[in-house]
Design a protein around this motif. Structure first.
Motif, PDB file in Angstrom:
ATOM      1  N   ARG A  32       0.783  -1.238  -0.004  1.00 43.94           N
ATOM      2  CA  ARG A  32       0.136  -0.038  -0.055  1.00 43.94           C
ATOM      3  C   ARG A  32       0.995   1.343  -0.048  1.00 43.94           C
ATOM      4  NH1 ARG A  32      -1.502   4.085   2.962  1.00 43.94           N
ATOM      5  NH2 ARG A  32      -0.097   3.144   4.601  1.00 43.94           N
ATOM      6  N   ARG A  33       2.040   1.318   0.848  1.00 40.59           N
ATOM      7  CA  ARG A  33       2.765   2.266   0.916  1.00 40.59           C
ATOM      8  C   ARG A  33       3.481   2.574  -0.744  1.00 40.59           C
ATOM      9  NH1 ARG A  33       4.213   0.570   6.162  1.00 40.59           N
ATOM     10  NH2 ARG A  33       6.397  -0.186   5.275  1.00 40.59           N
ATOM     11  N   ARG A  34       3.842   1.516  -1.187  1.00 48.23           N
ATOM     12  CA  ARG A  34       4.512   1.562  -2.488  1.00 48.23           C
ATOM     13  C   ARG A  34       3.707   2.232  -3.563  1.00 48.23           C
ATOM     14  NH1 ARG A  34       6.845  -3.671  -1.077  1.00 48.23           N
ATOM     15  NH2 ARG A  34       5.197  -4.731  -2.105  1.00 48.23           N
ATOM     16  N   LEU A  35       2.262   1.803  -3.481  1.00 44.83           N
ATOM     17  CA  LEU A  35       1.356   2.431  -4.520  1.00 44.83           C
ATOM     18  C   LEU A  35       1.364   3.634  -4.147  1.00 44.83           C
ATOM     19  CD1 LEU A  35      -1.063  -0.480  -4.586  1.00 44.83           C
ATOM     20  CD2 LEU A  35       0.555  -0.067  -6.532  1.00 44.83           C
ATOM     21  N   THR A  36       1.128   4.225  -2.971  1.00 48.56           N
ATOM     22  CA  THR A  36       1.035   5.371  -2.381  1.00 48.56           C
ATOM     23  C   THR A  36       2.112   6.344  -3.038  1.00 48.56           C
ATOM     24  OG1 THR A  36      -0.430   4.837  -0.530  1.00 48.56           O
ATOM     25  CG2 THR A  36       0.556   7.058  -0.395  1.00 48.56           C
ATOM     26  N   LEU A  37       3.404   5.612  -2.677  1.00 50.60           N
ATOM     27  CA  LEU A  37       4.490   6.473  -2.913  1.00 50.60           C
ATOM     28  C   LEU A  37       4.495   6.387  -4.591  1.00 50.60           C
ATOM     29  CD1 LEU A  37       7.191   7.639  -2.202  1.00 50.60           C
ATOM     30  CD2 LEU A  37       8.371   5.344  -2.661  1.00 50.60           C
ATOM     31  N   VAL A  38       4.222   5.536  -5.370  1.00 49.68           N
ATOM     32  CA  VAL A  38       4.177   5.725  -6.862  1.00 49.68           C
ATOM     33  C   VAL A  38       3.166   6.955  -7.499  1.00 49.68           C
ATOM     34  CG1 VAL A  38       3.712   4.631  -9.122  1.00 49.68           C
ATOM     35  CG2 VAL A  38       5.255   3.538  -7.143  1.00 49.68           C
ATOM     36  N   ALA A  39       1.954   6.637  -6.728  1.00 49.52           N
ATOM     37  CA  ALA A  39       1.005   7.745  -7.066  1.00 49.52           C
ATOM     38  C   ALA A  39       1.410   9.279  -6.712  1.00 49.52           C
ATOM     39  CB  ALA A  39      -0.296   7.429  -6.279  1.00 49.52           C
ATOM     40  N   ARG A  98      15.159  17.624  -8.028  1.00 46.27           N
ATOM     41  CA  ARG A  98      14.820  17.863  -6.666  1.00 46.27           C
ATOM     42  C   ARG A  98      13.664  17.099  -6.229  1.00 46.27           C
ATOM     43  NH1 ARG A  98      16.929  23.002  -7.664  1.00 46.27           N
ATOM     44  NH2 ARG A  98      14.809  23.956  -8.026  1.00 46.27           N
ATOM     45  N   GLU A  99      12.791  17.189  -7.005  1.00 47.57           N
ATOM     46  CA  GLU A  99      11.396  16.509  -6.716  1.00 47.57           C
ATOM     47  C   GLU A  99      11.582  14.944  -6.512  1.00 47.57           C
ATOM     48  OE1 GLU A  99       8.774  19.913  -9.127  1.00 47.57           O
ATOM     49  OE2 GLU A  99       9.098  17.900 -10.026  1.00 47.57           O
ATOM     50  N   LEU A 100      12.236  14.400  -7.287  1.00 49.45           N
ATOM     51  CA  LEU A 100      12.690  13.131  -7.211  1.00 49.45           C
ATOM     52  C   LEU A 100      13.240  12.729  -6.033  1.00 49.45           C
ATOM     53  CD1 LEU A 100      12.749  10.175  -8.263  1.00 49.45           C
ATOM     54  CD2 LEU A 100      14.687  10.712  -9.675  1.00 49.45           C
ATOM     55  N   ALA A 101      14.301  13.528  -5.661  1.00 53.44           N
ATOM     56  CA  ALA A 101      14.941  13.258  -4.476  1.00 53.44           C
ATOM     57  C   ALA A 101      14.036  13.490  -3.062  1.00 53.44           C
ATOM     58  CB  ALA A 101      16.140  14.139  -4.224  1.00 53.44           C
ATOM     59  N   GLU A 102      13.120  14.391  -3.131  1.00 54.68           N
ATOM     60  CA  GLU A 102      12.381  14.571  -2.028  1.00 54.68           C
ATOM     61  C   GLU A 102      11.211  13.599  -1.874  1.00 54.68           C
ATOM     62  OE1 GLU A 102      11.023  18.486  -2.816  1.00 54.68           O
ATOM     63  OE2 GLU A 102      13.256  19.535  -2.283  1.00 54.68           O
ATOM     64  N   VAL A 110      20.019   3.131  -8.671  1.00 52.55           N
ATOM     65  CA  VAL A 110      19.185   2.473  -9.822  1.00 52.55           C
ATOM     66  C   VAL A 110      19.078   3.681 -10.907  1.00 52.55           C
ATOM     67  CG1 VAL A 110      17.450   1.383  -8.639  1.00 52.55           C
ATOM     68  CG2 VAL A 110      16.920   3.695  -8.930  1.00 52.55           C
ATOM     69  N   PRO A 111      19.293   3.154 -12.453  1.00 51.20           N
ATOM     70  CA  PRO A 111      19.481   3.895 -13.515  1.00 51.20           C
ATOM     71  C   PRO A 111      18.071   4.795 -13.819  1.00 51.20           C
ATOM     72  CG  PRO A 111      18.918   1.614 -14.286  1.00 51.20           C
ATOM     73  CD  PRO A 111      19.291   1.613 -12.673  1.00 51.20           C
ATOM     74  N   LEU A 112      18.488   5.911 -14.313  1.00 50.80           N
ATOM     75  CA  LEU A 112      17.557   6.965 -14.756  1.00 50.80           C
ATOM     76  C   LEU A 112      17.491   6.463 -16.443  1.00 50.80           C
ATOM     77  CD1 LEU A 112      18.764  10.129 -12.776  1.00 50.80           C
ATOM     78  CD2 LEU A 112      16.315   8.572 -12.453  1.00 50.80           C
ATOM     79  N   ASP A 165      12.515  -5.827  -3.401  1.00 47.91           N
ATOM     80  CA  ASP A 165      11.121  -4.994  -3.499  1.00 47.91           C
ATOM     81  C   ASP A 165      11.345  -3.486  -3.598  1.00 47.91           C
ATOM     82  OD1 ASP A 165       9.387  -7.182  -3.736  1.00 47.91           O
ATOM     83  OD2 ASP A 165       9.156  -7.161  -1.479  1.00 47.91           O
ATOM     84  N   ASP A 166      12.431  -3.290  -2.753  1.00 46.37           N
ATOM     85  CA  ASP A 166      12.944  -1.779  -2.851  1.00 46.37           C
ATOM     86  C   ASP A 166      13.559  -1.476  -4.221  1.00 46.37           C
ATOM     87  OD1 ASP A 166      12.239  -1.302  -0.121  1.00 46.37           O
ATOM     88  OD2 ASP A 166      14.074  -1.926   0.573  1.00 46.37           O
ATOM     89  N   VAL A 167      14.263  -2.459  -4.883  1.00 44.09           N
ATOM     90  CA  VAL A 167      14.796  -2.109  -6.191  1.00 44.09           C
ATOM     91  C   VAL A 167      13.807  -1.892  -7.202  1.00 44.09           C
ATOM     92  CG1 VAL A 167      16.347  -3.490  -8.008  1.00 44.09           C
ATOM     93  CG2 VAL A 167      16.889  -3.788  -5.527  1.00 44.09           C
ATOM     94  N   LEU A 168      12.640  -2.719  -6.943  1.00 46.83           N
ATOM     95  CA  LEU A 168      11.616  -2.681  -7.845  1.00 46.83           C
ATOM     96  C   LEU A 168      10.867  -1.082  -7.943  1.00 46.83           C
ATOM     97  CD1 LEU A 168       9.859  -6.189  -7.874  1.00 46.83           C
ATOM     98  CD2 LEU A 168      11.272  -5.276  -9.617  1.00 46.83           C
ATOM     99  N   LEU A 169      10.670  -0.741  -6.494  1.00 49.24           N
ATOM    100  CA  LEU A 169      10.033   0.448  -6.058  1.00 49.24           C
ATOM    101  C   LEU A 169      10.816   1.713  -6.845  1.00 49.24           C
ATOM    102  CD1 LEU A 169       7.782   2.092  -5.065  1.00 49.24           C
ATOM    103  CD2 LEU A 169       8.891   1.776  -2.810  1.00 49.24           C
ATOM    104  N   ALA A 170      12.247   1.533  -6.402  1.00 53.67           N
ATOM    105  CA  ALA A 170      13.162   2.612  -6.877  1.00 53.67           C
ATOM    106  C   ALA A 170      13.311   2.738  -8.365  1.00 53.67           C
ATOM    107  CB  ALA A 170      14.349   2.329  -6.367  1.00 53.67           C
ATOM    108  N   THR A 171      13.309   1.417  -8.949  1.00 55.16           N
ATOM    109  CA  THR A 171      13.319   1.518 -10.517  1.00 55.16           C
ATOM    110  C   THR A 171      12.103   2.091 -10.996  1.00 55.16           C
ATOM    111  OG1 THR A 171      14.609  -0.222 -10.348  1.00 55.16           O
ATOM    112  CG2 THR A 171      13.706   0.034 -12.428  1.00 55.16           C
ATOM    113  N   GLU A 172      10.795   1.921 -10.416  1.00 56.30           N
ATOM    114  CA  GLU A 172       9.569   2.535 -10.963  1.00 56.30           C
ATOM    115  C   GLU A 172       9.671   4.156 -10.857  1.00 56.30           C
ATOM    116  OE1 GLU A 172       5.696   2.945 -12.363  1.00 56.30           O
ATOM    117  OE2 GLU A 172       7.325   1.121 -12.573  1.00 56.30           O
ATOM    118  N   LEU A 173      10.176   4.614  -9.747  1.00 53.54           N
ATOM    119  CA  LEU A 173      10.238   5.910  -9.373  1.00 53.54           C
ATOM    120  C   LEU A 173      11.290   6.448 -10.495  1.00 53.54           C
ATOM    121  CD1 LEU A 173      10.303   6.451  -5.699  1.00 53.54           C
ATOM    122  CD2 LEU A 173       8.219   6.640  -7.080  1.00 53.54           C
ATOM    123  N   ALA A 174      12.424   5.926 -10.485  1.00 52.97           N
ATOM    124  CA  ALA A 174      13.446   6.384 -11.376  1.00 52.97           C
ATOM    125  C   ALA A 174      12.954   6.250 -12.943  1.00 52.97           C
ATOM    126  CB  ALA A 174      14.583   5.635 -11.482  1.00 52.97           C
TER     127      ALA A 174
END
Length: 699
Positions: A272-279, A296-300, A413-415, A439-448
């Motif tokens: 749920r937190r991952r989905l919230t973070l992606v949203a 900056r927005e990505l880092a924050e 993770v690469p951009l 799981d964190d790798v997948l989430l970070a990759t999605e954000l990146a």
């Protein structure tokens, strides 16, 4: 000594019982065992109160009576007498069940234990102990059921004394505790079970002992001995144990392993937190086309939800060369990287270990972030050792700062956008005790990935905008070296980074007979096309100025030219200053009025006939007319575009009054006046560019 005194004598000084005498249990009371003693002739010589309760005969009624005649039905009399003789003659006891006649005439099946007694004179007696068969069977059944239920139950059961030391455990509890019963019994609860937060649990147990109110389904976390699969969870319920007399015996603890449920709930919460973070990232990242702001927005977004410290870096060649292609994977050389943003969840020296935003650094090939951008794949170090810090940090000093900050887990993770690696998202954990996982790798990759598209859009926009700015600035004039009877200063400011450039321009054109043309215009629209249209109009204006035409005539010619630049229209003020006549002739094509500042007078807006903007005059627009205004030495004329004064939240009249109020104060130079007006009136978020031209008559 009475019985009470005798009981007290068996107590130790601290109130506990010694081995000589302990408080009675309650089982005998439940069974209600009756005792009857017969002499050698079968007559009742002793009759207990329990016998009176069970059979109805008082001691006075039973003593001296033949027990067989009193209690046994006629048809069973011979059998009972034979059993009695065998016990008295052989001394062997007898046990069994037979029905006894009660005083009220009813019969009752009793469980008997019979044995021979001998007194100090050699006389023999028969002792019979009897209890109600139904009561005995119920107790036996309850006991057997309880024992089996506890022993075979998958629920851990633990019995504690009032001192919260272990008294008994079942096999399930042994498995939970990770130790056999022999190592658990006699130990305090904190040494018996692998529960965390033992102090709070003990306090809850003492509360249940004191109040008698059960505590149900309290979740406790801990780690069993030898367990290597992480934290476990149990549901613990407590209730007090009392004997039939109400005396507190201790505490019963039931323990259910709910680790699977706990982990499922934890994983669901993480999801749920991952989905919230992606949203959240979808909303917060890419709000502008500014490259640094997007980084900056990505880092924050990444802190603190994903990491304690986050940094965003991009390959410098991606910014300097829009056509740059990805580096081949086999390239193992250093990478030239530009830091864009760093964010931390709390103040930490780890921020100082990151490359400062805006700086360009040469990342050595062995650095983990270099490997990430070279291979285009994530780099995960769940447990950071001392040797890893040298591969994470840029130098030994930075590695020491990361060690001081307590960095224990690392992820890069690469951009990647449109098949090209732009840079990397660099993540570190320090206070967050959990290591990075797949799981964190997948989430970070999605954000990146989401952010990389925004970063790529921003860098392409930057390239386009810089190209347009270069084009526009190349079209803006350089101030002439010598103007007769006139000095001038100008400024051009492009729109904020998130907006495209506009078509604002100004020009100062020397004319014949020592006159000077002053021009300020604004092509509606933005982008390279608007800048190109502006360049064409400026070129036409310079050409027309050399023909010494009336300003209104010049604007009419520009109107015809602009009509051919469909879909563009423009506003423009064209003024010609004649130093010999000390006057200026002006015409206005839909532009904001200039300001005239006369020496010793308040600044005022010139009341010019406002004609139709260029490009629409041929379709019923207002005719363009020129007016002439006298201008003396020291008088100042201010020409500007709407980006200086127009805002979304204030009326244009208010802004124009602010402009004239600022011009009441004189500066040392016209350049200082330009700068002061821009500082005071220009807002950083204004989505429009500004052209400003100030001229002063010198006579």
């Amino acid at each position: 000594m009475g019985s009470a005194d005798l009981f007290r004598a068996g107590l130790a000084d601290d109130g506990t019982t010694d081995a000589a005498l302990s408080p009675p249990g309650g089982l005998m009371d439940v069974l209600g065992v009756a005792a009857v003693v017969l002499d050698a002739q079968g007559r009742v010589v002793l009759w207990s109160p329990q016998a009176e309760q069970l059979l109805g005969y008082s001691a006075q009624e039973a003593l001296g009576q033949y027990a067989a005649r009193l209690l046994v039905a006629e048809e069973h009399l011979d059998l009972v007498l034979n059993l009695f003789r065998e016990v008295m003659e052989s001394g062997e006891g007898w046990e069994g069940v037979f029905r006894v006649r009660r005083k009220d005439g009813t019969t009752l099946p009793l469980e008997w234990r019979n044995m021979r007694l001998q007194d100090d004179l050699g006389g023999y007696y028969a002792l019979g102990l009897a209890t109600d068969q139904a009561t005995l069977r119920r107790v036996e059944r309850d006991l057997a059921l309880s024992v089996r239920l506890v022993d075979q139950s998958p629920i851990g059961v633990l019995v504690l004394g009032t001192d919260l030391r272990c008294v008994a455990v079942n096999p399930a509890l042994e498995r939970i505790g990770g130790r056999p019963a022999g190592e658990l019994v006699g130990h305090p609860i904190r040494e018996t079970l692998p529960f965390g937060d033992a102090d709070r649990l003990e306090a809850a147990m003492r509360g249940v002992l004191a109040s008698g109110r059960p505590l149900v389904d309290r979740h406790v976390l801990g780690r069993p001995p030898g367990a290597d699969d992480g934290e476990h969870a149990w549901s613990v319920s407590l209730h007090r144990l009392d004997d039939p007399g109400g005396r507190v015996l201790g505490l019963a603890v039931s323990v259910i392993d709910v680790t699977d449920r706990h982990r499922a709930a934890t994983e669901a919460e993480r999801a749920r937190r991952r989905l919230t973070l992606v949203a959240d990232a979808s909303v917060r990242i890419g709000t502008t086309l500014d490259l640094e702001q997007t980084a900056r927005e990505l880092a924050e977004v990444a802190v603190p939800a994903l990491a304690d410290v986050a940094a965003v870096d991009v390959l410098d060649r991606i910014l300097t060369d829009p056509g740059a292609r990805p580096t081949p994977e086999g390239d193992d050389g250093p990478a030239l990287i530009r830091a864009l943003a760093v964010a931390a969840a709390y103040p930490t020296v780890a921020v100082r270990a990151a490359d400062p935003p805006g700086e360009i650094a040469r990342y050595v090939a062995g650095r983990l972030v270099t490997r990430c951008v070279r291979t285009g794949r994530p780099v995960l170090v769940p447990r950071v050792e001392e040797g890893h810090l040298r591969d994470i940090a840029r130098d030994e000093h930075a590695a020491g700062l990361l060690a001081r900050a307590g960095v224990h887990s690392y992820l890069a993770v690469p951009l990647t956008a449109r098949g090209q690696v732009l840079g990397a998202l660099d993540l570190k954990r320090a206070r967050n005790e959990e290591p990075f996982t797949e799981d964190d790798v997948l989430l970070a990759t999605e954000l990146a990935s989401r952010a990389a598209v925004c970063i790529d859009n921003a860098r392409w926009y930057r390239q386009q905008r810089e190209t347009a700015l270069t084009l526009q600035r190349s079209m803006l004039p350089e101030m002439p070296q010598r103007l007769v009877g006139l000095e001038a200063a100008s400024r051009y400011q492009p729109a904020r980074a998130g907006s495209e450039i506009g078509g604002d321009w100004f020009d100062v054109v020397p004319m014949d007979r020592e006159r000077t043309a002053l021009v300020v215009g604004d092509v509606m629209g933005s982008g390279i096309n608007a800048a190109t249209a502006m360049g064409r109009l400026r070129t036409a204006t310079q050409t027309l100025s050399r023909l010494a035409l009336d300003p209104a005539v010049v604007l009419r010619h520009l109107d015809e030219i602009t009509a051919g630049l469909d879909p563009y229209i423009a506003t423009c003020i064209y003024a010609v200053y004649d130093p010999h006549r000390a006057q200026v002739c002006l015409a206005n094509a839909g532009h904001l009025p200039p300001v005239l500042v006369r020496r010793g007078c308040a600044p005022r807006l010139l009341d010019l006939p406002t004609g139709t903007p260029l490009g629409v005059g041929g379709v019923g627009g207002v005719a363009l007319r020129s007016i002439t205004v006298g201008i003396d030495p020291g008088d100042v004329l201010v020409l500007y575009t709407d980006g200086l004064v127009e805002t979304r939240d204030q009326d244009i009249d208010i802004r124009l009054r602010s402009l004239t109020a600022l011009l009441q104060t004189a500066d040392d130079s016209l350049a200082d006046t330009c700068d002061r007006l821009l500082r005071s009136l220009r807002r950083p978020d204004t989505p429009d560019d500004v052209a400003l031209l100030i001229a002063r008559a010198t006579g």
